[in-house]
Scaffold this motif. Sequence first.
Motif, PDB file in Angstrom:
ATOM      1  N   TYR A 163     -10.232  -1.297  13.586  1.00 48.11           N
ATOM      2  CA  TYR A 163     -10.888  -1.717  12.338  1.00 48.11           C
ATOM      3  C   TYR A 163     -10.201  -1.075  11.129  1.00 48.11           C
ATOM      4  CZ  TYR A 163     -14.458  -2.006   8.696  1.00 48.11           C
ATOM      5  OH  TYR A 163     -15.112  -2.223   7.509  1.00 48.11           O
ATOM      6  N   LEU A 164      -9.882   0.225  11.248  1.00 54.47           N
ATOM      7  CA  LEU A 164      -9.179   0.896  10.157  1.00 54.47           C
ATOM      8  C   LEU A 164      -7.810   0.292   9.914  1.00 54.47           C
ATOM      9  CD1 LEU A 164      -9.967   4.678  10.802  1.00 54.47           C
ATOM     10  CD2 LEU A 164     -10.941   3.194   9.048  1.00 54.47           C
ATOM     11  N   LYS A 165      -7.112  -0.059  10.973  1.00 54.41           N
ATOM     12  CA  LYS A 165      -5.783  -0.650  10.832  1.00 54.41           C
ATOM     13  C   LYS A 165      -5.839  -1.987  10.094  1.00 54.41           C
ATOM     14  CE  LYS A 165      -2.920  -0.078  14.255  1.00 54.41           C
ATOM     15  NZ  LYS A 165      -1.714   0.588  13.679  1.00 54.41           N
ATOM     16  N   LEU A 166      -6.906  -2.747  10.334  1.00 51.56           N
ATOM     17  CA  LEU A 166      -7.053  -4.041   9.672  1.00 51.56           C
ATOM     18  C   LEU A 166      -7.484  -3.896   8.215  1.00 51.56           C
ATOM     19  CD1 LEU A 166      -8.852  -6.062  12.514  1.00 51.56           C
ATOM     20  CD2 LEU A 166      -6.453  -6.230  11.818  1.00 51.56           C
ATOM     21  N   LYS A 167      -8.237  -2.857   7.909  1.00 49.13           N
ATOM     22  CA  LYS A 167      -8.819  -2.700   6.571  1.00 49.13           C
ATOM     23  C   LYS A 167      -8.095  -1.674   5.709  1.00 49.13           C
ATOM     24  CE  LYS A 167     -12.257  -5.552   7.379  1.00 49.13           C
ATOM     25  NZ  LYS A 167     -12.410  -6.823   6.638  1.00 49.13           N
ATOM     26  N   VAL A 168      -7.057  -1.018   6.240  1.00 45.03           N
ATOM     27  CA  VAL A 168      -6.460   0.101   5.516  1.00 45.03           C
ATOM     28  C   VAL A 168      -5.852  -0.324   4.178  1.00 45.03           C
ATOM     29  CG1 VAL A 168      -4.206  -0.109   6.661  1.00 45.03           C
ATOM     30  CG2 VAL A 168      -4.956   2.121   5.765  1.00 45.03           C
ATOM     31  N   ASP A 169      -5.279  -1.522   4.108  1.00 42.00           N
ATOM     32  CA  ASP A 169      -4.682  -1.969   2.848  1.00 42.00           C
ATOM     33  C   ASP A 169      -5.728  -2.131   1.749  1.00 42.00           C
ATOM     34  OD1 ASP A 169      -2.001  -2.078   3.704  1.00 42.00           O
ATOM     35  OD2 ASP A 169      -2.361  -3.961   4.728  1.00 42.00           O
ATOM     36  N   ARG A 170      -6.920  -2.560   2.117  1.00 40.74           N
ATOM     37  CA  ARG A 170      -7.998  -2.667   1.135  1.00 40.74           C
ATOM     38  C   ARG A 170      -8.581  -1.305   0.785  1.00 40.74           C
ATOM     39  NH1 ARG A 170     -11.630  -7.872   3.216  1.00 40.74           N
ATOM     40  NH2 ARG A 170      -9.947  -9.439   3.150  1.00 40.74           N
ATOM     41  N   MET A 171      -8.467  -0.377   1.705  1.00 39.91           N
ATOM     42  CA  MET A 171      -9.032   0.955   1.489  1.00 39.91           C
ATOM     43  C   MET A 171      -8.145   1.840   0.633  1.00 39.91           C
ATOM     44  SD  MET A 171     -10.361   1.617   5.371  1.00 39.91           S
ATOM     45  CE  MET A 171     -10.602   3.369   5.084  1.00 39.91           C
ATOM     46  N   SER A 230       0.818  -1.215   0.000  1.00 42.55           N
ATOM     47  CA  SER A 230       0.000   0.000   0.000  1.00 42.55           C
ATOM     48  C   SER A 230       0.851   1.263   0.000  1.00 42.55           C
ATOM     49  CB  SER A 230      -0.929  -0.015   1.215  1.00 42.55           C
ATOM     50  OG  SER A 230      -1.813  -1.111   1.157  1.00 42.55           O
TER      51      SER A 230
END
Length: 323
Positions: A131-139, A53
């Motif tokens: 939650y943001l830390k877990l999903k940030v790569d997809r975001m 990312s």
Amino acid sequence: MEACHPPQKFNATSYGATAAAIITLEAFAGMWINALIICVLCIAWVQKKTLNSNEKILLLLGCSRISYLCSSWVSHFLSKIYPNYLYAHTILQLLAIFQTFFNYSNLWVSACLCGFYCIKIANFRNSFFIYLKLKVDRMVPWLLLGSEIVALAMGIVIYDHMETAKSSNLTFTCQENFWEARIKMDKHFFSSFFLPGFGYAASFMAVIFSALFLLFSLWKHKHTMQRSSMKDLSMDAHIRAMKSVLSFLVMYSINFVCLILTIIYTMKDETTMTLLISIYLCAFPGIHSLILIFSNPKLEKAMLKILSCVKWEFSSSRNCDNS
């Protein structure tokens, strides 16, 4: 009194030529620095068949900055060589939409980079932050796409306002098959700064909040490690990211001030201050990219390798000339 006019004109001309030379050097140096980032990341992309990312953001940021510097230099170059014909037909509108698009792309992708550093490195126990830390790569791909959409929208807004102002305030005179244009700086141009300025301020706030959250996380982590008398490698990551974000925050803050000054001095037709602002705005993409290079081990290694090769070639050619 009349004898003083020629030296003033000469000084103004000399100052304009000096400013143009400085802007040219800044633009080409910035393009070279960002081209280095792009080359290193593209080579890594070919070798690994993928990019993380952080590398995706840096790649798009490098492309945006090269395009912005190129469009800015072309606009400044044409305004000096063809000052009477720059606004003819759609030349001004095309330059404005490209420069605005790449400028806001640069700013919003930079804001995404700061936000990414904050989410990835900062440590908070808040459930939403986790939650943001877990999903940030997809975001990240969606954030980059959103940044480009916002930049395109800003470019279209500028084009529309300039087209409206042109239709109501443009005066054409025919001379030697060229069109000369004179545009009055009135409410149409002033209103065109409001929405783009809002987008600029929004990205600026994103950078501020990212820096503050990361600074608070560093302070909290430092006190935790001091109480436990332990050393942690994440502290180094905090410090590196903080240096990068803070350096960008300072430069971004100056950029925001330059935007306000651009509006003020464009309305007042202050050429000297406008040139000084242009010098800084052209320096910003190159200097911050240089900071990013030295905060990234892979990019720093490539940079030092290229500089060592250039130094070796220079010393070899010098020795051959002496012999």
